[in-house]
Write a protein that holds these residues in place. Structure first.
Motif, PDB file in Angstrom:
ATOM      1  N   PHE A 188      79.555 -29.380  34.923  1.00  0.00           N
ATOM      2  CA  PHE A 188      79.889 -30.300  33.837  1.00  0.00           C
ATOM      3  C   PHE A 188      80.305 -31.660  34.386  1.00  0.00           C
ATOM      4  N   ALA A 207      78.462 -35.151  33.879  1.00  0.00           N
ATOM      5  CA  ALA A 207      79.196 -36.208  33.186  1.00  0.00           C
ATOM      6  C   ALA A 207      79.209 -37.485  34.016  1.00  0.00           C
ATOM      7  N   THR A 260      75.859 -39.117  33.840  1.00  0.00           N
ATOM      8  CA  THR A 260      75.654 -39.738  32.529  1.00  0.00           C
ATOM      9  C   THR A 260      76.369 -41.077  32.437  1.00  0.00           C
ATOM     10  N   ILE A 261      77.647 -41.091  32.858  1.00  0.00           N
ATOM     11  CA  ILE A 261      78.414 -42.333  32.754  1.00  0.00           C
ATOM     12  C   ILE A 261      77.825 -43.401  33.672  1.00  0.00           C
ATOM     13  N   SER A 306      70.417 -41.042  31.596  1.00  0.00           N
ATOM     14  CA  SER A 306      71.688 -40.783  30.912  1.00  0.00           C
ATOM     15  C   SER A 306      71.525 -39.730  29.826  1.00  0.00           C
ATOM     16  N   LEU A 307      70.421 -39.808  29.064  1.00  0.00           N
ATOM     17  CA  LEU A 307      70.203 -38.817  28.007  1.00  0.00           C
ATOM     18  C   LEU A 307      69.927 -37.440  28.597  1.00  0.00           C
ATOM     19  N   SER A 342      73.225 -35.995  29.487  1.00  0.00           N
ATOM     20  CA  SER A 342      73.979 -35.425  28.355  1.00  0.00           C
ATOM     21  C   SER A 342      73.329 -34.138  27.860  1.00  0.00           C
ATOM     22  N   VAL A 389      74.901 -31.570  29.864  1.00  0.00           N
ATOM     23  CA  VAL A 389      76.259 -31.336  29.357  1.00  0.00           C
ATOM     24  C   VAL A 389      76.223 -30.403  28.156  1.00  0.00           C
ATOM     25  N   PHE A 390      75.257 -30.651  27.235  1.00  0.00           N
ATOM     26  CA  PHE A 390      75.144 -29.783  26.055  1.00  0.00           C
ATOM     27  C   PHE A 390      74.838 -28.356  26.471  1.00  0.00           C
ATOM     28  N   VAL A 393      75.521 -26.831  29.308  1.00  0.00           N
ATOM     29  CA  VAL A 393      76.691 -26.204  29.925  1.00  0.00           C
ATOM     30  C   VAL A 393      77.721 -25.843  28.854  1.00  0.00           C
ATOM     31  N   ALA A 443      70.523 -27.713  21.176  1.00  0.00           N
ATOM     32  CA  ALA A 443      70.812 -29.150  21.138  1.00  0.00           C
ATOM     33  C   ALA A 443      70.333 -29.828  22.410  1.00  0.00           C
ATOM     34  N   GLU A 490      67.706 -32.832  22.538  1.00  0.00           N
ATOM     35  CA  GLU A 490      68.072 -34.091  23.189  1.00  0.00           C
ATOM     36  C   GLU A 490      66.944 -34.570  24.094  1.00  0.00           C
TER      37      GLU A 490
END
Lengths: 105, 172
Positions: free
Chosen positions: B7, B11, B14-15, B37-38, B41, B44-45, B47, B53, B57
């Protein structure tokens, strides 16, 4: 349900908040319309991420449904936004948003 | 504890790629960072236990919506400037950093898929639960989304027409 989630909810919300701030910064700082639209996408994505995190926290599928609604909002927004962008480029021969700051009837 | 590490890596990617995206001068480079970046994320979804989702994405955000941006940037890039841009594309420094970030994300997803479900967080909400909920209590929301997309389609068609330019000569 929340005990099963090993990732702390606060950290996920922090990630979403940072992403939203980056998008907001981009909207305020950049003057190119393409970059402003991209920053709006980052902000919408951060909002969708909050719904996913909340849905995972309570173990409910509602978060993912809200994610899909935000996805369709983003799709509609980007279609209209890019259409406006093309019109601005044809009228002003530039993508600088400051050149379109006057309203004409 | 391994999913915590995954995660945080996703993250961070992404940032970092979002920050790089809003600071680029070239719109095409910014677009590549935005796609990374997408994708981050999406990991992240995944995990967080929302695989459907994550797929949406990648498919809709990183696929369909970003293709619209690509088309518009292609439409605006005209003539010799476009050729110069094309030469810049071949320089390694424009694509090395997005490739490294993408490779990190690829390594994460390969690890996640190879270790069955151990790396996921506790509750996984699959597509079945989402679909039952979506076409049960939320069926009105589906209708609203369809009307919204229709409105977006009509608006984009109207704004994309060329006759709006010809009005410029009369109105100014």
């Amino acid at each position: 349900m929340s005990a099963a989630l090993t990732i702390p909810m606060e950290h996920g919300l922090l990630l979403a908040a940072i992403l939203f701030s980056i998008g907001l910064l981009g909207v305020m700082v950049r003057r190119n319309i393409i970059f402003i639209l991209m920053s709006l996408e980052i902000m919408l994505n951060a909002c969708a991420m909050v719904f996913i995190i909340a849905g995972a926290h309570w173990g409910q599928p509602d978060g993912q449904i809200m994610f899909m609604l935000i996805l369709s909002v983003a799709a509609a927004e980007v279609a209209v936004g890019l259409g406006l962008l093309l019109q601005v480029f044809r009228r002003f021969d530039s993508l600088d948003i400051d050149k379109a700051n006057r309203m004409r009837g | 504890m391994i999913q915590l590490g995954l995660f945080y890596i996703a993250a961070t990617i992404t940032i970092a790629s979002s920050l790089l995206a809003i600071t680029r001068h070239n719109a095409s480079h910014a677009l590549i960072y935005l796609i990374v970046s997408l994708l981050g994320s999406a990991i992240v979804f995944y995990v967080l236990g929302a695989p459907f989702a994550a797929v949406l994405e990648v498919l809709i955000y990183a696929g369909a919506i970003m293709v619209l941006f690509v088309f518009v940037i292609m439409m605006l890039n005209l003539g010799a400037a476009g050729v110069k841009n094309e030469q810049q594309w071949l320089k390694p420094r424009t694509w090395v950093i997005p490739s490294l970030l993408c490779l990190a994300l690829l390594a994460e997803i390969i690890y996640l898929l190879s270790s069955s479900n151990q790396a996921l967080s506790g509750v996984v909400i699959g597509p079945k639960a989402v679909g039952i909920e979506l076409f049960g209590p939320y069926v009105l929301a589906v209708e609203i989304a369809s009307m919204l997309l229709l409105a977006g389609l009509v608006g984009a068609y109207h704004l994309g027409r060329r006759y709006l330019i010809d009005m410029r000569g009369e109105s100014i």
